[in-house]
Design a protein around this motif. Sequence first.
Motif, mmCIF file in Angstrom:
data_model
loop_
_atom_site.group_PDB
_atom_site.id
_atom_site.type_symbol
_atom_site.label_atom_id
_atom_site.label_comp_id
_atom_site.label_asym_id
_atom_site.label_seq_id
_atom_site.Cartn_x
_atom_site.Cartn_y
_atom_site.Cartn_z
ATOM 1 N N GLY A 97 1.824 -17.863 0.071
ATOM 2 C CA GLY A 97 1.517 -16.474 0.544
ATOM 3 C C GLY A 97 0.096 -16.748 1.142
ATOM 4 N N ALA A 98 -0.603 -17.852 0.732
ATOM 5 C CA ALA A 98 -1.782 -17.856 1.199
ATOM 6 C C ALA A 98 -1.893 -18.264 2.696
ATOM 7 N N LYS A 99 -3.170 -18.409 3.272
ATOM 8 C CA LYS A 99 -3.439 -18.910 4.468
ATOM 9 C C LYS A 99 -4.029 -20.094 4.625
ATOM 10 N N PRO A 100 -3.364 -20.991 5.284
ATOM 11 C CA PRO A 100 -4.074 -22.392 5.674
ATOM 12 C C PRO A 100 -5.086 -22.267 6.655
ATOM 13 N N VAL A 101 -6.102 -22.726 6.562
ATOM 14 C CA VAL A 101 -7.452 -22.591 7.443
ATOM 15 C C VAL A 101 -7.520 -24.060 8.016
ATOM 16 N N PHE A 102 -7.199 -24.471 9.091
ATOM 17 C CA PHE A 102 -7.267 -25.895 9.501
ATOM 18 C C PHE A 102 -8.559 -26.261 9.930
ATOM 19 N N VAL A 103 -8.944 -27.577 9.526
ATOM 20 C CA VAL A 103 -10.020 -27.950 9.973
ATOM 21 C C VAL A 103 -9.782 -29.408 10.737
ATOM 22 N N ASP A 104 -10.640 -29.516 11.764
ATOM 23 C CA ASP A 104 -10.286 -30.777 12.692
ATOM 24 C C ASP A 104 -10.649 -31.975 12.021
ATOM 25 N N ILE A 105 -10.020 -33.124 12.321
ATOM 26 C CA ILE A 105 -10.239 -34.550 11.701
ATOM 27 C C ILE A 105 -11.292 -35.368 12.576
ATOM 28 N N ASP A 106 -11.867 -36.393 11.764
ATOM 29 C CA ASP A 106 -12.660 -37.053 12.501
ATOM 30 C C ASP A 106 -12.037 -38.589 12.889
ATOM 31 N N ASP A 107 -12.540 -39.511 13.420
ATOM 32 C CA ASP A 107 -12.101 -40.585 13.562
ATOM 33 C C ASP A 107 -11.381 -41.266 12.413
ATOM 34 N N SER A 108 -11.788 -41.143 11.402
ATOM 35 C CA SER A 108 -11.229 -41.733 9.968
ATOM 36 C C SER A 108 -9.970 -41.064 9.938
ATOM 37 N N PHE A 109 -9.381 -40.365 10.528
ATOM 38 C CA PHE A 109 -8.351 -39.490 10.234
ATOM 39 C C PHE A 109 -8.170 -38.604 9.112
ATOM 40 N N THR A 110 -9.382 -38.430 8.563
ATOM 41 C CA THR A 110 -9.327 -37.345 7.547
ATOM 42 C C THR A 110 -10.290 -36.352 7.922
ATOM 43 N N ILE A 111 -10.624 -35.378 7.063
ATOM 44 C CA ILE A 111 -10.993 -33.915 7.399
ATOM 45 C C ILE A 111 -12.538 -34.219 7.967
ATOM 46 N N ASP A 112 -12.959 -33.625 8.928
ATOM 47 C CA ASP A 112 -14.092 -33.754 9.393
ATOM 48 C C ASP A 112 -15.458 -32.858 8.537
ATOM 49 N N VAL A 113 -15.851 -33.371 7.721
ATOM 50 C CA VAL A 113 -16.642 -32.847 6.965
ATOM 51 C C VAL A 113 -17.653 -32.033 7.177
#
Length: 365
Positions: A97-113
Motif C-alpha cells: 500500500g506504500a508508494k515506490p518513489v523511483f530514482v534514476d540509476i547511473d552507469d553502474s546500473f545501481t541507484i544514482d546516489v
Amino acid sequence: MDIPFVDLKAQYAKHKVGIDKAIHNVIGETAFIGGRFCSMFESAFSEYTGMANTIGCANGTDAIELVLDSLHIATGDEIIVPALSWVSTAEAVSSRGAKPVFVDIDDSFTIDVDLIEEKISKRTRGIIPVHLYGRPANMPAIMKIAEAFDLFVIEDCAQAHGAKIAGQHVGSFGIAGTFSFYPGKNLGAYGDAGAVVTNHEGTADLVRQLSNHGQPKKHIHSHVGRNSRLDGLQAAILLAKLPYLNEWVEKRNAVAVKYSSELSGIDNLTLPDTPQDMTHAFHLYVIRHGNRDELSTELKDCGVSTAIHYPQPMPLMPCFSNLNHTPKDFPVATRLCSEILSLPIYPEISEAAVQYVSSCIRNHA
Ligand SMILES: *Cc1c(COP(=O)(O)O)cnc(C)c1O
C-alpha cells in the motif's frame, strides 16, 4: 556452436550425488516444512554472509515484503527504489500500500546516489537499493543519506549472493538484506525460495513470526502474518550447494574477466565496470551496445542466447502507470534499457564458449 544463456543441468550433473542425497534425506525424515534442514541452512547462510540471523522464506519477493511489514510500512509511506530492477523491488512496496518513489540509476546500473536526496519527502521511510546484476550499490553513500534523514535501508540482494564491499557482504549494511534463491540465481533452489538476513534481533524475530502466521509460538498468533516459509526440500538442496557458492562466484568473475579482455576496444560497446574495493557477484554480465537489437539477433543467428535485464524501467511499467511517469523522468535508465544485453554467464560455461561468444560480437559489432 549453441550457447545457452544459462545451463542449470550442468551444475546438477556435477553435484548430483550430494543433491540427490539431500532430497532423499528430507523425504526420509518427512521434514517438509521447517525442521532441521531449514535451521541448518539458515545457520550456514548466516555464517556465509557473516550475519547474526537468516530467516528462510518462500521467495525473494516475500523477503522484501516481510521486512517492510516488520517495519510497519503501509499506505501513505514512501520508499525510494531504483528505476531499474526486477519488478519485485517496487512491487513489494506497492503491495504493502506504500508508494515506490523511483530514482534514476547511473552507469553502474545501481541507484544514482546524487539523486536520492531530492526525492526525500516527509513521508519517506526508507530506501531499497538493489545490487543489480551482482554489482554492489554505493552502500557507504546510501547509508550516510539514510542516517542523515533517519531512513531505514533494505538491501535487495537477490542477484548478489557473494557480492562484497571492502570485504563486507552485501545485506549487512542496512537493517536487513533480502535474497532470492530462484533456480537461476547465483545460489539457486529447485523451486522458489528466499531469505532475509539481519543483524537486528527485533527485525529477525518479527520477520520470522510474520512469515509463519504471526506466531511467536505454536498456536499463539500475535500478529496477522502470512504463510511464507522455506520448505525442507529447498533448504536441504541449498545447504548441499552453499559450500560451492564462493567457487561459483569466483568462476563467474573469471568468465567476466575473460569477456572483458576479449571484448575490449570495440567501438560502440561498453563493458561492465568492477570497482577496486568491490567483489562483483556477476549474476549477469551486461554489455551496452548502440545497436543492441541488431547485435542480439546476430548472436542468435550464431547460436548464442542472450537476454535483456530489463527491457523497461520499472516506473514506466503499466502496473505503475498511476504514478504518471515518462521516460524523461529517468533518462539514464531509459537509455540503458535500449542498450543493455546480458551475455551467457554461469560457472560451468567453457572458455571456448566465452571465446566463441566474444568472437561473434567482435565480428558483428
Ligand atoms: C529475482 C529477484 C527478486 C525476486 O525474487 P523471487 O524469488 O523471484 O521472488 C527480487 N529482486 C531482484 C532484483 C531479483 O532479481
